[in-house]
Design an enzyme around this catalytic site. Structure first.
Site, mmCIF file in Angstrom:
data_model
loop_
_atom_site.group_PDB
_atom_site.id
_atom_site.type_symbol
_atom_site.label_atom_id
_atom_site.label_comp_id
_atom_site.label_asym_id
_atom_site.label_seq_id
_atom_site.Cartn_x
_atom_site.Cartn_y
_atom_site.Cartn_z
ATOM 1 N N GLU A 127 -12.978 6.123 -2.540
ATOM 2 C CA GLU A 127 -11.683 5.651 -2.975
ATOM 3 C C GLU A 127 -10.599 6.716 -2.798
ATOM 4 O O GLU A 127 -9.488 6.419 -2.377
ATOM 5 C CB GLU A 127 -11.769 5.224 -4.443
ATOM 6 C CG GLU A 127 -10.591 4.365 -4.826
ATOM 7 C CD GLU A 127 -10.732 3.801 -6.220
ATOM 8 O OE1 GLU A 127 -11.684 4.178 -6.927
ATOM 9 O OE2 GLU A 127 -9.874 2.999 -6.592
ATOM 10 N N ASP A 128 -10.944 7.955 -3.105
ATOM 11 C CA ASP A 128 -9.902 8.970 -3.219
ATOM 12 C C ASP A 128 -9.875 9.997 -2.098
ATOM 13 O O ASP A 128 -9.019 10.864 -2.082
ATOM 14 C CB ASP A 128 -10.059 9.738 -4.541
ATOM 15 C CG ASP A 128 -9.933 8.825 -5.744
ATOM 16 O OD1 ASP A 128 -9.328 7.757 -5.585
ATOM 17 O OD2 ASP A 128 -10.444 9.178 -6.812
#
Ligand code: MN
Length: 747
Positions: A94-95
């Site tokens: 996600e990051d």
């Protein structure tokens, strides 16, 4: 692209190397790491550190702290290497720049899938709000989660660490996350038996959602701490002595209760802190199941057990797999002490739930164990089934159902043959009926619980013996939906209401239609179905007949369209004259018909359950009288126009009925009467009492839906203080004092 000489990375690595070494050590305590596996773990560490090197937590710490803590939580419940690696990388998709393919390449499909699962769940969770807008996706995620329970475990560990560090976020975010934790994650942890994580999640959420109550309670518990510990020591000593004497291996200790559960108990039982008696709680861990019962025997010899508080969750585990013996006894100084007795293994399961199960399943593989591990499989399967079979598309409703699914499923009831049926708390005989068999559910009309007839809406209790009474003419009602707790019952009822009712309406509609044209002496071949369907826009004959049954289309309209005039044949039967009357009183079946203008006689006010007959009037359809109505007797003397009628018990209509009441006058008499009547579910339309010094009498006009309900009302009024006499109006009687205005002749 990855540059392990990056100075920022090196600085972080310097800082976290000791932590990682410690982490590796704790993994090695329960997993034998091959050289290759050790390298994998190390790679995960380095990659996570590198990928997140530029990110900070809200606390201003390097992001890696979070990953480390999540991994630690999972290590503390002895999860496998894939899970630990996935934990270190759980935010990387996600990051960071890392992709699924890269994770798969480095760590294999299992790890990549785990991280992917957590990531998707996160995205849903981000958008999650109590309006349930994302519930559909949420459901899909939960399904995938139950395919690999490790995704849930990582997510719970992630949430736990986020809750531990929630203080760094804004008030608004704190509140949202805390609420979601309380509503979804703590129940999920509970559903899968993870007692320790659930307790911590709840306490943390409680702290942020109601800080005042939390700190007040924490303070009170703290103040009582010493006193409590002394008392518990006193209580424990004789038990300890007894167990030692018999050479048993055991552990015994005072069990701290988590604040949120104390808080809940105070609210639920409406008691003050002091009154929550089971603040004294101890736990005894022993080696075998036999030792558990042995220990229970000792305790019941030493202290007086409280009746009704003994529960054997060893022979009948809770749905989440929890096993233990529970008893409450009267300890020294007359204080109540709650005791839990279980094996060491059961304890581990109680604390770690499905995680422990997962480990047992993977490693011990059905070794002789005191723990019934199959329960988890069942529990997981039934949860998965619920998710997959859920058919509604109302997100709010889904969340409600989810909550029910996630709470205790610990009502165990019995069929008359002694089979156990497991139902959610608050389930009713309707749920039971559907659990036994769909057909039983679709036709249940009443229930006997422990040999007493009860309403289908009565919540069942564990241990009840339930027998269902069926009738082929009974079918699900829409309001059943309010009383069912299982999704099976709910889905079947809904489906019935949608499909099967249609089938039935259309079959009856077809019969009615041909009966009606026959009565009007119209030859069948004059009716061209295709023309009718086309003209009135019905997809199939079935749709047309269903509409006919429901009265959406009338025969008159069809005949007019087809240009048919009814045959001139002289109609003889009384019923024939009534055909075509439009007003419908759905509560009365006239010789099988239910579309005839009927009226309830005011003189005798019959209600469902009464023996009734119909009296055919000259111009106004049929008036329904009680068979013993005095007016009717007079009417028949003039001309016998009585036809058989019966109640259509499917309908839900309220009937007016008048009661005469005589009583000794007293304060609040009127109020008590009205409260009692409305408690029993009837509407009061009118009440009028007159009194002279000590005697009061009058009438009360009610709306009831059955004779059964009325009789209940009469008998409970008769039991009331001061009431001398209650009875139902006979036909056209004039009772003392009050003139009855309702009783005009209807003919
Ligand atoms: Mn995270």
């Amino acid at each position: 692209m990855i540059d392990f000489d990056d100075p920022k990375y090196l600085e972080l690595k310097n800082r976290f190397d000791p932590d990682f070494k410690e982490l590796k050590k704790s993994v090695k305590k329960y997993i034998k790491l091959t050289k290759k596996n050790e390298e994998l773990l190390e790679d995960a560490y380095k990659l996570a550190l590198y990928a997140h090197k530029d990110q900070l937590r809200k606390s201003n710490e390097p992001y890696f702290v979070h990953l480390l803590e999540v991994a630690r939580i999972l290590i503390s419940i002895h999860m496998d290497l894939d899970t630990i690696i996935a934990a270190l990388l759980h935010d990387s998709l996600e990051d960071t720049f890392l992709t699924y393919e890269e994770l798969e390449k480095y760590f294999g499909k299992h790890v990549a899938d785990l991280v992917d699962g957590v990531t998707k769940l996160d995205k849903i969770s981000d958008k999650f709000d109590s309006s349930g807008a994302q519930a559909g996706n949420f459901r899909k995620m939960l399904i995938s989660m139950t395919k690999d329970i490790r995704v849930l475990l990582i997510k719970l560990a992630d949430r736990l660490h986020n809750m531990r560090t929630l203080g760094h976020l804004s008030a608004k975010k704190r509140e949202k996350i805390a609420r979601e934790t309380l509503e979804v994650y703590a129940p999920l942890a509970h559903r899968f038996g993870m007692g320790r994580i659930k307790a911590e999640l709840e306490d943390l959420a409680f702290k942020y959602l109601d800080h005042k109550a939390f700190s007040k309670l924490a303070k009170m518990v703290n103040e009582k701490k010493e006193e409590r510990e002394q008392y518990i020591q006193k209580f424990i000593q004789p038990i300890q002595k007894e167990l030692e004497k018999h050479g048993k291996k055991f552990e015994i200790y005072g069990r701290p209760k988590h604040l949120y559960s104390i808080h809940q108990k105070m609210l639920k039982r409406k008691k003050s802190f002091e009154e929550i008696y089971d603040l004294f709680a101890i736990r005894i861990l022993v080696e075998t199941v036999e030792d558990c019962y042995y220990c229970l025997g000792i305790i019941h010899q030493l202290f007086i057990p409280i009746y009704d508080r003994f529960k054997d969750y060893i022979s009948v585990p809770k749905a989440n797999g929890y096993q233990s013996l529970h008893t409450t006894v009267l300890g020294p100084e007359g204080k109540m002490v709650e005791v839990q007795i279980r094996t060491f293994e059961m304890h581990e399961v109680a604390e770690q739930g499905i995680a422990a199960h997962w480990i047992y399943k993977e490693t011990l593989n059905k070794k002789a164990s005191s723990v019934k591990i199959d329960n988890y499989e069942e529990s997981l399967q039934s949860f998965r089934k619920f998710l997959e079979s859920y058919q509604g598309n109302n997100p709010k409703e889904f969340l409600e159902e989810l909550k029910i699914q996630l709470t205790d499923k610990d009502t165990f009831v019995f069929t008359p043959k002694g089979d156990v049926i497991q139902l959610p708390k608050g389930a009713t005989p309707i749920d039971f009926a559907f659990a036994v068999h769909t057909n039983v559910g679709l036709h249940c009309i009443g229930a006997k619980v422990n040999n007493k007839i009860v309403s289908l809406k009565t919540p069942l209790k564990s241990g009840d013996v339930v027998e269902i009474i069926t009738s082929q003419t009974q079918h699900p009602h829409e309001d059943w939906l309010k009383y069912v707790k299982t999704s099976k019952a709910r889905n079947r009822i809904k489906r019935y209401l949608k499909e099967e009712k249609f089938e039935e309406d259309s079959t009856t509609g077809e019969k009615n239609f041909y009966n009606d044209i026959e009565k009007l002496n119209i030859p069948k071949n004059k009716i061209d179905m295709n023309v009718i369907l086309k003209k009135f826009n019905y997809k199939t004959e079935k749709h047309f007949f269903a509409a006919y049954f429901r009265g959406d289309i009338t025969l008159a309209k069809i005949l007019t369209f087809l240009g048919i005039t009814p045959g001139k044949k002289e109609k003889t039967g009384l019923l024939d004259r009534l055909i075509g009357w439009k007003k419908l009183h759905e509560s009365i079946l006239v010789d099988g018909e239910d579309k005839i203008d009927v009226k309830i006689a005011g003189c005798c006010q019959p209600i469902p359950g009464d023996d009734i007959v119909g009296y055919v009037t000259k111009n106004h359809g049929i008036t329904i009288h009680r068979r013993d109505c005095k007016n009717l007797v007079q009417l028949i003397e003039q001309e016998d126009r009585v036809i058989p009628v019966d109640w259509n018990l499917q309908s839900r209509i309220f009937y007016k009925v008048t009661l005469f009441i005589e009583a000794e006058d007293r304060k609040n008499l009127l109020r008590d009467i009205t409260v009692k009547v409305s408690d029993l579910g009837a509407n009061i339309i009118h009440i009028q009492m007159k009194s002279n010094t000590h005697y009061a009498s009058g009438i009360m006009v009610l709306e009831v839906n059955s004779l059964e309900q009325l009789n209940k009302i009469i008998s409970s009024l008769q039991k009331m203080k001061g009431i001398l006499h209650v009875d139902r109006k006979q036909s056209n009687e004039q009772k003392h004092i009050i003139e009855n205005k309702e009783g005009g002749m209807e003919q």
